[in-house]
Design a protein around this motif. Structure first.
Motif, PDB file in Angstrom:
ATOM      1  N   GLN A  68       2.002  -1.108 -10.977  1.00 19.29           N
ATOM      2  CA  GLN A  68       1.458  -0.140 -11.309  1.00 19.29           C
ATOM      3  C   GLN A  68       0.458  -0.074 -12.874  1.00 19.29           C
ATOM      4  O   GLN A  68      -0.584   0.479 -12.930  1.00 19.29           O
ATOM      5  CB  GLN A  68       2.325   1.175 -11.608  1.00 19.29           C
ATOM      6  N   ARG A  69       1.367  -0.885 -13.619  1.00 15.99           N
ATOM      7  CA  ARG A  69       0.729  -0.847 -15.037  1.00 15.99           C
ATOM      8  C   ARG A  69      -0.448  -1.682 -14.917  1.00 15.99           C
ATOM      9  O   ARG A  69      -1.415  -1.737 -16.035  1.00 15.99           O
ATOM     10  CB  ARG A  69       1.666  -1.518 -16.069  1.00 15.99           C
ATOM     11  N   LEU A  70      -0.424  -2.787 -14.183  1.00 15.16           N
ATOM     12  CA  LEU A  70      -1.589  -3.887 -14.207  1.00 15.16           C
ATOM     13  C   LEU A  70      -2.676  -3.488 -13.071  1.00 15.16           C
ATOM     14  O   LEU A  70      -3.727  -4.114 -13.122  1.00 15.16           O
ATOM     15  CB  LEU A  70      -0.925  -5.107 -13.798  1.00 15.16           C
ATOM     16  N   GLY A  71      -2.277  -2.511 -12.368  1.00 13.57           N
ATOM     17  CA  GLY A  71      -3.269  -2.126 -11.176  1.00 13.57           C
ATOM     18  C   GLY A  71      -3.256  -3.330 -10.200  1.00 13.57           C
ATOM     19  O   GLY A  71      -4.125  -3.605  -9.506  1.00 13.57           O
ATOM     20  N   PHE A  72      -1.988  -3.949  -9.853  1.00 17.43           N
ATOM     21  CA  PHE A  72      -1.873  -4.930  -9.109  1.00 17.43           C
ATOM     22  C   PHE A  72      -1.278  -4.505  -7.591  1.00 17.43           C
ATOM     23  O   PHE A  72      -0.584  -3.347  -7.567  1.00 17.43           O
ATOM     24  CB  PHE A  72      -0.941  -6.183  -9.574  1.00 17.43           C
ATOM     25  N   HIS A  73      -1.616  -5.239  -6.596  1.00 18.76           N
ATOM     26  CA  HIS A  73      -0.792  -5.067  -5.183  1.00 18.76           C
ATOM     27  C   HIS A  73       0.550  -5.381  -5.381  1.00 18.76           C
ATOM     28  O   HIS A  73       0.889  -6.293  -6.357  1.00 18.76           O
ATOM     29  CB  HIS A  73      -1.483  -5.851  -4.117  1.00 18.76           C
ATOM     30  N   VAL A  74       1.384  -4.934  -4.450  1.00 16.32           N
ATOM     31  CA  VAL A  74       2.888  -5.324  -4.359  1.00 16.32           C
ATOM     32  C   VAL A  74       3.043  -5.928  -3.080  1.00 16.32           C
ATOM     33  O   VAL A  74       2.574  -5.156  -1.998  1.00 16.32           O
ATOM     34  CB  VAL A  74       3.708  -4.122  -4.599  1.00 16.32           C
ATOM     35  N   LEU A  75       3.678  -7.093  -3.076  1.00 18.12           N
ATOM     36  CA  LEU A  75       4.446  -7.270  -1.819  1.00 18.12           C
ATOM     37  C   LEU A  75       6.013  -7.264  -1.968  1.00 18.12           C
ATOM     38  O   LEU A  75       6.593  -7.818  -2.762  1.00 18.12           O
ATOM     39  CB  LEU A  75       4.057  -8.825  -1.358  1.00 18.12           C
ATOM     40  N   ASP A  76       6.267  -6.381  -0.997  1.00 19.02           N
ATOM     41  CA  ASP A  76       7.876  -6.194  -0.710  1.00 19.02           C
ATOM     42  C   ASP A  76       8.266  -7.102   0.580  1.00 19.02           C
ATOM     43  O   ASP A  76       8.332  -6.529   1.595  1.00 19.02           O
ATOM     44  CB  ASP A  76       8.218  -4.704  -0.296  1.00 19.02           C
ATOM     45  N   SER A  77       8.507  -8.441   0.243  1.00 14.68           N
ATOM     46  CA  SER A  77       8.602  -9.345   1.282  1.00 14.68           C
ATOM     47  C   SER A  77      10.054  -8.881   2.080  1.00 14.68           C
ATOM     48  O   SER A  77      10.053  -9.221   3.523  1.00 14.68           O
ATOM     49  CB  SER A  77       8.661 -10.819   0.780  1.00 14.68           C
ATOM     50  N   GLY A  78      11.027  -8.487   1.618  1.00 12.33           N
ATOM     51  CA  GLY A  78      12.081  -8.084   2.072  1.00 12.33           C
ATOM     52  C   GLY A  78      11.859  -7.011   3.118  1.00 12.33           C
ATOM     53  O   GLY A  78      12.538  -6.898   4.279  1.00 12.33           O
ATOM     54  N   ALA A  79      10.976  -6.225   3.027  1.00  9.48           N
ATOM     55  CA  ALA A  79      10.508  -5.193   4.017  1.00  9.48           C
ATOM     56  C   ALA A  79      10.198  -5.808   5.196  1.00  9.48           C
ATOM     57  O   ALA A  79      10.528  -5.479   6.461  1.00  9.48           O
ATOM     58  CB  ALA A  79       9.389  -4.262   3.490  1.00  9.48           C
ATOM     59  N   LEU A  80       9.529  -7.069   5.194  1.00  8.20           N
ATOM     60  CA  LEU A  80       9.129  -7.550   6.468  1.00  8.20           C
ATOM     61  C   LEU A  80      10.156  -8.174   7.353  1.00  8.20           C
ATOM     62  O   LEU A  80      10.291  -8.136   8.568  1.00  8.20           O
ATOM     63  CB  LEU A  80       8.112  -8.878   6.100  1.00  8.20           C
ATOM     64  N   ARG A  88      13.149  -6.992   7.158  1.00  4.26           N
ATOM     65  CA  ARG A  88      13.896  -5.770   7.494  1.00  4.26           C
ATOM     66  C   ARG A  88      13.233  -5.073   8.969  1.00  4.26           C
ATOM     67  O   ARG A  88      13.553  -4.917   9.800  1.00  4.26           O
ATOM     68  CB  ARG A  88      13.798  -4.770   6.522  1.00  4.26           C
ATOM     69  N   LEU A  89      11.767  -5.152   8.725  1.00  5.32           N
ATOM     70  CA  LEU A  89      11.061  -4.837   9.899  1.00  5.32           C
ATOM     71  C   LEU A  89      11.058  -5.515  11.127  1.00  5.32           C
ATOM     72  O   LEU A  89      11.158  -5.252  12.237  1.00  5.32           O
ATOM     73  CB  LEU A  89       9.625  -4.816   9.539  1.00  5.32           C
ATOM     74  N   LEU A  90      11.196  -6.906  10.832  1.00  6.74           N
ATOM     75  CA  LEU A  90      11.609  -7.862  12.154  1.00  6.74           C
ATOM     76  C   LEU A  90      12.812  -7.408  12.681  1.00  6.74           C
ATOM     77  O   LEU A  90      13.080  -7.495  13.862  1.00  6.74           O
ATOM     78  CB  LEU A  90      11.392  -9.234  11.678  1.00  6.74           C
ATOM     79  N   GLY A  91      13.836  -7.382  11.834  1.00  7.58           N
ATOM     80  CA  GLY A  91      15.186  -6.940  12.412  1.00  7.58           C
ATOM     81  C   GLY A  91      15.201  -5.450  13.494  1.00  7.58           C
ATOM     82  O   GLY A  91      15.639  -5.835  14.277  1.00  7.58           O
ATOM     83  N   ALA A  92      14.540  -4.620  12.571  1.00  9.59           N
ATOM     84  CA  ALA A  92      14.196  -3.331  13.493  1.00  9.59           C
ATOM     85  C   ALA A  92      13.463  -3.633  14.676  1.00  9.59           C
ATOM     86  O   ALA A  92      13.795  -3.067  15.830  1.00  9.59           O
ATOM     87  CB  ALA A  92      13.556  -2.407  12.408  1.00  9.59           C
ATOM     88  N   ALA A  93      12.476  -4.521  14.647  1.00  9.23           N
ATOM     89  CA  ALA A  93      11.734  -4.677  15.955  1.00  9.23           C
ATOM     90  C   ALA A  93      12.533  -5.526  16.937  1.00  9.23           C
ATOM     91  O   ALA A  93      12.562  -5.226  18.144  1.00  9.23           O
ATOM     92  CB  ALA A  93      10.273  -5.531  15.367  1.00  9.23           C
ATOM     93  N   ALA A  94      13.485  -6.291  16.457  1.00  8.50           N
ATOM     94  CA  ALA A  94      14.368  -7.034  17.327  1.00  8.50           C
ATOM     95  C   ALA A  94      15.207  -6.129  18.052  1.00  8.50           C
ATOM     96  O   ALA A  94      15.347  -6.337  19.207  1.00  8.50           O
ATOM     97  CB  ALA A  94      15.126  -8.123  16.311  1.00  8.50           C
ATOM     98  N   GLN A  95      15.668  -5.154  17.285  1.00  7.33           N
ATOM     99  CA  GLN A  95      16.603  -4.059  17.959  1.00  7.33           C
ATOM    100  C   GLN A  95      16.049  -3.501  18.845  1.00  7.33           C
ATOM    101  O   GLN A  95      16.557  -3.071  19.941  1.00  7.33           O
ATOM    102  CB  GLN A  95      17.319  -3.268  16.883  1.00  7.33           C
ATOM    103  N   ARG A  96      14.689  -2.921  18.623  1.00  8.96           N
ATOM    104  CA  ARG A  96      13.958  -1.992  19.473  1.00  8.96           C
ATOM    105  C   ARG A  96      13.726  -2.820  20.756  1.00  8.96           C
ATOM    106  O   ARG A  96      13.718  -2.229  21.662  1.00  8.96           O
ATOM    107  CB  ARG A  96      12.565  -1.805  18.581  1.00  8.96           C
ATOM    108  N   HIS A  97      13.314  -3.994  20.833  1.00  8.49           N
ATOM    109  CA  HIS A  97      13.108  -4.917  21.817  1.00  8.49           C
ATOM    110  C   HIS A  97      14.209  -5.547  22.551  1.00  8.49           C
ATOM    111  O   HIS A  97      14.051  -6.454  23.271  1.00  8.49           O
ATOM    112  CB  HIS A  97      11.902  -5.635  21.460  1.00  8.49           C
TER     113      HIS A  97
END
Ligand code: DC
Length: 240
Positions: free
Chosen positions: A36-48, A50-59
């Protein structure tokens, strides 16, 4: 001299600040503050993961079915957007999963799928694509070692398991989830062991990382130290 500057890869490379560390070390909060202070983007790699785990459960894909998870990872339909209040929202296959992927169960699933080499490989390019101007703050376990080995600044943020469990406990209660401190400590230790002992991209500081122990440091003090480290990186000088 100007020809030399033009030839330098630094002159054309988007800067990255890599913040790695175990669960609950505060990486996410620090990464967002710094970005935020630098005006940079953020990558929350853990979310990816987590999302894959959720997608696996869903499918109904088993958490150890590496071939199927690799396909799922390659086609993961996710969007990182903001709601009308400017808060981050994560959509999986069009559905808001922002809170669902933060549960302990989702964290466990993420840690399991993250141990599979084919899954990590399938998510690599997707993570690297977050490197866009003016710069990126990347939060994860292997940002400085594997995904962005040329990061301008590498921080390894840690804290005692007890301190991390306690923070997580407070966060969960605030969000209205049920929580038990003892089981959170056990969970954090188990997750640390799985993330540290896995064969591929294990959780460990890069050789050139600054190790910050936040057990007794507040958020502002950690952010100050990250900026002090950033101040020594030539690729970041013009953003500070
Ligand atoms: O940071 P987090 O708690 O959201 O991450 C969830 C799990 O994903 C964590 O247990 C390990 C895995 N992970 C990983 O292996 N590599 C990353 N870069 C980020 C997370």
């Amino acid at each position: 001299m100007s020809a030399e500057i033009e030839k330098s890869p630094r002159a054309i490379t988007v800067p990255v600040i890599a913040i790695d560390g175990p669960s609950g070390s505060g990486k996410g909060t620090i990464a967002h503050r710094v970005a935020q202070r630098l005006g940079f983007h953020v990558l929350d790699s853990g979310a990816l993961y987590r999302l894959l785990g959720a997608a696996a459960q869903r499918h109904a894909v088993a958490m150890d079915n590496e071939a199927a998870l690799e396909v799922l990872a390659a086609h993961l339909d996710v969007q990182f957007i903001s709601n009308t209040d400017g808060e981050p929202v994560i959509l999986l296959e069009g559905e808001d999963v922002t809170d669902v992927i933060r549960t302990e169960e989702a964290g466990r699933a993420a840690s399991q799928v993250a141990a599979l080499p084919a899954v990590r490989q399938a998510l690599l390019a997707r993570q690297q694509a977050f490197r866009e101007g003016p710069g990126l703050v990347a939060d994860g376990r292997d940002m400085g070692t594997v995904v962005f080995p040329d990061a301008d600044v590498k921080i390894f943020l840690t804290a005692s398991a007890e301190a991390r469990a306690e923070r997580r406990y407070r966060q969960l209660l605030e969000k209205g989830f049920d929580a038990n401190l003892e089981s959170l400590i056990d969970d954090i230790r188990a997750r640390d062991a799985r993330d540290t002992e896995r064969a591929v991209a294990p959780l460990r500081p890069a050789a050139d990382a600054l190790i910050l122990d936040s057990t007794d440091l507040g958020i502002d003090a950690v952010v100050d130290r990250v900026f002090a480290a950033a101040a020594t990186a030539p690729g970041l000088a013009r953003y500070l």
